[in-house]
Design a protein around this motif. Structure first.
Motif, PDB file in Angstrom:
ATOM      1  N   ASP A  74     -51.767  43.944  13.182  1.00 54.37           N
ATOM      2  CA  ASP A  74     -52.018  44.355  11.799  1.00 54.37           C
ATOM      3  C   ASP A  74     -52.851  45.633  11.750  1.00 54.37           C
ATOM      4  O   ASP A  74     -52.558  46.552  10.983  1.00 54.37           O
ATOM      5  CB  ASP A  74     -52.707  43.228  11.030  1.00 54.37           C
ATOM      6  CG  ASP A  74     -52.834  43.532   9.551  1.00 54.37           C
ATOM      7  OD1 ASP A  74     -51.910  44.128   8.981  1.00 54.37           O
ATOM      8  OD2 ASP A  74     -53.870  43.168   8.962  1.00 54.37           O
ATOM      9  N   LEU A  75     -53.882  45.712  12.582  1.00 60.65           N
ATOM     10  CA  LEU A  75     -54.717  46.920  12.625  1.00 60.65           C
ATOM     11  C   LEU A  75     -53.909  48.136  13.077  1.00 60.65           C
ATOM     12  O   LEU A  75     -54.009  49.219  12.483  1.00 60.65           O
ATOM     13  CB  LEU A  75     -55.910  46.707  13.552  1.00 60.65           C
ATOM     14  CG  LEU A  75     -56.991  45.760  13.056  1.00 60.65           C
ATOM     15  CD1 LEU A  75     -57.899  45.345  14.202  1.00 60.65           C
ATOM     16  CD2 LEU A  75     -57.789  46.400  11.933  1.00 60.65           C
ATOM     17  N   GLU A  76     -53.109  47.953  14.125  1.00 64.23           N
ATOM     18  CA  GLU A  76     -52.314  49.073  14.632  1.00 64.23           C
ATOM     19  C   GLU A  76     -51.285  49.531  13.604  1.00 64.23           C
ATOM     20  O   GLU A  76     -51.053  50.739  13.448  1.00 64.23           O
ATOM     21  CB  GLU A  76     -51.638  48.689  15.952  1.00 64.23           C
ATOM     22  CG  GLU A  76     -52.628  48.556  17.089  1.00 64.23           C
ATOM     23  CD  GLU A  76     -52.030  48.158  18.418  1.00 64.23           C
ATOM     24  OE1 GLU A  76     -52.698  48.376  19.444  1.00 64.23           O
ATOM     25  OE2 GLU A  76     -50.893  47.626  18.441  1.00 64.23           O
ATOM     26  N   THR A  77     -50.700  48.595  12.876  1.00 62.04           N
ATOM     27  CA  THR A  77     -49.747  48.947  11.830  1.00 62.04           C
ATOM     28  C   THR A  77     -50.444  49.640  10.667  1.00 62.04           C
ATOM     29  O   THR A  77     -50.000  50.692  10.199  1.00 62.04           O
ATOM     30  CB  THR A  77     -49.012  47.678  11.333  1.00 62.04           C
ATOM     31  OG1 THR A  77     -48.321  47.092  12.438  1.00 62.04           O
ATOM     32  CG2 THR A  77     -48.035  48.003  10.219  1.00 62.04           C
ATOM     33  N   THR A  78     -51.542  49.063  10.213  1.00 64.37           N
ATOM     34  CA  THR A  78     -52.278  49.613   9.073  1.00 64.37           C
ATOM     35  C   THR A  78     -52.766  51.026   9.345  1.00 64.37           C
ATOM     36  O   THR A  78     -52.702  51.889   8.464  1.00 64.37           O
ATOM     37  CB  THR A  78     -53.474  48.701   8.725  1.00 64.37           C
ATOM     38  OG1 THR A  78     -52.968  47.405   8.390  1.00 64.37           O
ATOM     39  CG2 THR A  78     -54.276  49.251   7.558  1.00 64.37           C
ATOM     40  N   PHE A  79     -53.242  51.274  10.550  1.00 64.80           N
ATOM     41  CA  PHE A  79     -53.850  52.565  10.864  1.00 64.80           C
ATOM     42  C   PHE A  79     -52.958  53.470  11.723  1.00 64.80           C
ATOM     43  O   PHE A  79     -53.419  54.480  12.249  1.00 64.80           O
ATOM     44  CB  PHE A  79     -55.219  52.346  11.523  1.00 64.80           C
ATOM     45  CG  PHE A  79     -56.178  51.679  10.590  1.00 64.80           C
ATOM     46  CD1 PHE A  79     -56.760  52.383   9.554  1.00 64.80           C
ATOM     47  CD2 PHE A  79     -56.461  50.324  10.705  1.00 64.80           C
ATOM     48  CE1 PHE A  79     -57.623  51.770   8.656  1.00 64.80           C
ATOM     49  CE2 PHE A  79     -57.329  49.699   9.819  1.00 64.80           C
ATOM     50  CZ  PHE A  79     -57.912  50.427   8.797  1.00 64.80           C
TER      51      PHE A  79
END
Length: 87
Positions: free
Chosen positions: A59-64
């Motif tokens: 989720d973090l890698e996708t979001t950022f």
């Protein structure tokens, strides 16, 4: 060193919230407050007890729009666990 929780969740002693006066996310607890940097806040916001660490990283890698966060997230999780922020 103890293992990280399978699905980390914020400890019941702490409350994550946006603090307008600090212009930042903080962890509130009975004895005080911890001012969080942006990365710590983003990780802790995802510690809901429903997602495992891989899902949090994804989720973090996708979001950022980035990659390679796994080891940084795990390092932070170890610190958060040692401080009693997550269970």
């Amino acid at each position: 060193m103890s293992e990280l929780p399978e699905k980390p969740a914020l400890s019941k002693l702490f409350r994550l919230q946006w603090e307008e006066a600090q212009d930042n996310y903080v962890l509130l607890y009975p004895e005080g407050m911890v001012k969080l940097n942006t990365s710590a806040a983003e990780i802790l916001k995802r510690c809901d007890g429903q997602r495992d660490i891989a899902a949090i990283v994804n989720d973090l890698e996708t979001t950022f729009s980035t990659t390679g966060l796994q080891s940084d997230v795990e390092d932070f999780m170890r610190t958060a666990q040692e401080r009693g922020w997550i269970r």
